[in-house]
Design a protein around this motif. Sequence first.
Motif, mmCIF file in Angstrom:
data_model
loop_
_atom_site.group_PDB
_atom_site.id
_atom_site.type_symbol
_atom_site.label_atom_id
_atom_site.label_comp_id
_atom_site.label_asym_id
_atom_site.label_seq_id
_atom_site.Cartn_x
_atom_site.Cartn_y
_atom_site.Cartn_z
ATOM 1 N N GLN A 75 -72.799 13.477 -36.772
ATOM 2 C CA GLN A 75 -72.086 12.336 -37.342
ATOM 3 C C GLN A 75 -72.719 11.012 -36.948
ATOM 4 N N LYS A 76 -73.897 11.093 -36.316
ATOM 5 C CA LYS A 76 -74.652 9.922 -35.862
ATOM 6 C C LYS A 76 -73.839 9.083 -34.883
ATOM 7 N N ILE A 77 -73.162 9.784 -33.984
ATOM 8 C CA ILE A 77 -72.418 9.144 -32.904
ATOM 9 C C ILE A 77 -73.090 9.547 -31.595
ATOM 10 N N ILE A 78 -73.293 8.587 -30.725
ATOM 11 C CA ILE A 78 -73.899 8.885 -29.431
ATOM 12 C C ILE A 78 -72.781 8.963 -28.392
ATOM 13 N N ILE A 79 -72.782 10.074 -27.655
ATOM 14 C CA ILE A 79 -71.801 10.254 -26.587
ATOM 15 C C ILE A 79 -72.339 9.569 -25.325
ATOM 16 N N VAL A 80 -71.553 8.666 -24.793
ATOM 17 C CA VAL A 80 -71.944 7.926 -23.585
ATOM 18 C C VAL A 80 -70.934 8.243 -22.493
ATOM 19 N N GLU B 18 -66.069 -4.384 -25.246
ATOM 20 C CA GLU B 18 -67.286 -5.194 -25.079
ATOM 21 C C GLU B 18 -68.488 -4.312 -24.738
ATOM 22 N N ILE B 19 -68.298 -3.373 -23.836
ATOM 23 C CA ILE B 19 -69.391 -2.452 -23.473
ATOM 24 C C ILE B 19 -69.801 -1.637 -24.704
ATOM 25 N N ARG B 20 -68.805 -1.172 -25.461
ATOM 26 C CA ARG B 20 -69.094 -0.374 -26.658
ATOM 27 C C ARG B 20 -69.908 -1.183 -27.673
ATOM 28 N N GLU C 251 -74.944 -2.037 -30.520
ATOM 29 C CA GLU C 251 -76.001 -2.919 -31.011
ATOM 30 C C GLU C 251 -77.365 -2.471 -30.482
ATOM 31 N N ILE C 252 -77.429 -2.117 -29.207
ATOM 32 C CA ILE C 252 -78.696 -1.682 -28.607
ATOM 33 C C ILE C 252 -79.161 -0.358 -29.209
ATOM 34 N N LEU C 253 -78.214 0.583 -29.382
ATOM 35 C CA LEU C 253 -78.561 1.936 -29.823
ATOM 36 C C LEU C 253 -78.579 2.084 -31.346
ATOM 37 N N SER C 254 -78.093 1.055 -32.057
ATOM 38 C CA SER C 254 -77.988 1.101 -33.522
ATOM 39 C C SER C 254 -77.260 2.366 -33.982
ATOM 40 N N SER C 255 -76.184 2.678 -33.285
ATOM 41 C CA SER C 255 -75.392 3.866 -33.588
ATOM 42 C C SER C 255 -73.968 3.657 -33.103
ATOM 43 N N LYS C 256 -73.062 4.447 -33.629
ATOM 44 C CA LYS C 256 -71.707 4.412 -33.087
ATOM 45 C C LYS C 256 -71.702 5.081 -31.731
ATOM 46 N N LEU D 22 -67.731 2.058 -5.635
ATOM 47 C CA LEU D 22 -67.243 0.772 -5.116
ATOM 48 C C LEU D 22 -66.877 -0.218 -6.218
ATOM 49 N N ASP D 23 -67.805 -0.557 -7.103
ATOM 50 C CA ASP D 23 -67.552 -1.503 -8.185
ATOM 51 C C ASP D 23 -68.645 -1.316 -9.232
ATOM 52 N N GLY D 24 -68.443 -1.891 -10.398
ATOM 53 C CA GLY D 24 -69.440 -1.785 -11.456
ATOM 54 C C GLY D 24 -69.268 -0.525 -12.277
ATOM 55 N N VAL D 25 -70.293 -0.208 -13.058
ATOM 56 C CA VAL D 25 -70.230 0.952 -13.943
ATOM 57 C C VAL D 25 -71.545 1.729 -13.885
ATOM 58 N N ILE D 26 -71.438 2.984 -14.248
ATOM 59 C CA ILE D 26 -72.607 3.845 -14.444
ATOM 60 C C ILE D 26 -72.526 4.338 -15.880
ATOM 61 N N ILE D 27 -73.635 4.187 -16.603
ATOM 62 C CA ILE D 27 -73.666 4.577 -18.003
ATOM 63 C C ILE D 27 -74.677 5.709 -18.162
ATOM 64 N N GLY D 28 -74.205 6.822 -18.687
ATOM 65 C CA GLY D 28 -75.075 7.973 -18.938
ATOM 66 C C GLY D 28 -75.229 8.190 -20.432
ATOM 67 N N ILE D 29 -76.486 8.126 -20.899
ATOM 68 C CA ILE D 29 -76.778 8.357 -22.317
ATOM 69 C C ILE D 29 -77.800 9.483 -22.374
ATOM 70 N N ASN D 30 -77.380 10.605 -22.937
ATOM 71 C CA ASN D 30 -78.198 11.816 -22.955
ATOM 72 C C ASN D 30 -78.626 12.145 -21.525
ATOM 73 N N ASP D 31 -79.907 12.134 -21.223
ATOM 74 C CA ASP D 31 -80.362 12.480 -19.871
ATOM 75 C C ASP D 31 -80.671 11.250 -19.026
ATOM 76 N N GLN D 32 -80.419 10.056 -19.554
ATOM 77 C CA GLN D 32 -80.730 8.836 -18.815
ATOM 78 C C GLN D 32 -79.459 8.259 -18.179
ATOM 79 N N ILE D 33 -79.616 7.789 -16.937
ATOM 80 C CA ILE D 33 -78.517 7.179 -16.199
ATOM 81 C C ILE D 33 -78.880 5.727 -15.907
ATOM 82 N N PHE D 34 -77.964 4.817 -16.255
ATOM 83 C CA PHE D 34 -78.129 3.402 -15.949
ATOM 84 C C PHE D 34 -77.035 3.045 -14.951
#
Length: 183
Positions: A103-108, A123-125, A130-135, A147-159
Amino acid sequence: MSFDTIARPYAKAIFEIAIKNDSIKKWKQTLILINKIISFKKVQKFLSGSLSPHYLSSFFIFVIDEYLDGHSKNLIKLLAHNQRFKIFNNILKQFLKLEASYQKIIIVELTSAFVLKQDQVIEIRLVLEEILSSKVKFIYKINNYILDGVIIGINDQIFDFSMRNHLKQLSSVLNFQENNICN
């Protein structure tokens, strides 16, 4: 071999049947139902016993017969024969990823130290879409260990934008500078 690796061919085969028969939604509901049944502790004990594959598959088919078609009954028989009920949650996750990709949706995977406000999540979404050009669809987790902040996992990459990671990097820099000054 990881459970995801073992689950991948099952999920791929199920998804191919679902596309071929235009039954993605029905398969998703069936897989979620089976996963719920398997998640009960008494059922898990039942599955970990030394029951025959025929008895196991007969049990499942008897319990949820009205929700199953011929393909899903064959899946249950195959899982029982290969003793794969313990990886069923991985099969469901892989299926959901295939559906999202279709469905061209990226699971994050979004992990935060505390519950984010709705406008923060939006806002994060928006930024990620916009960055991924996908839903983007979130799997949201709370982990106060970061402690604080966020961790974003997209496929096999972790930010990792967590405070814990920031402190870890700061410590590495300070230790590096201290070692260079001493030498």
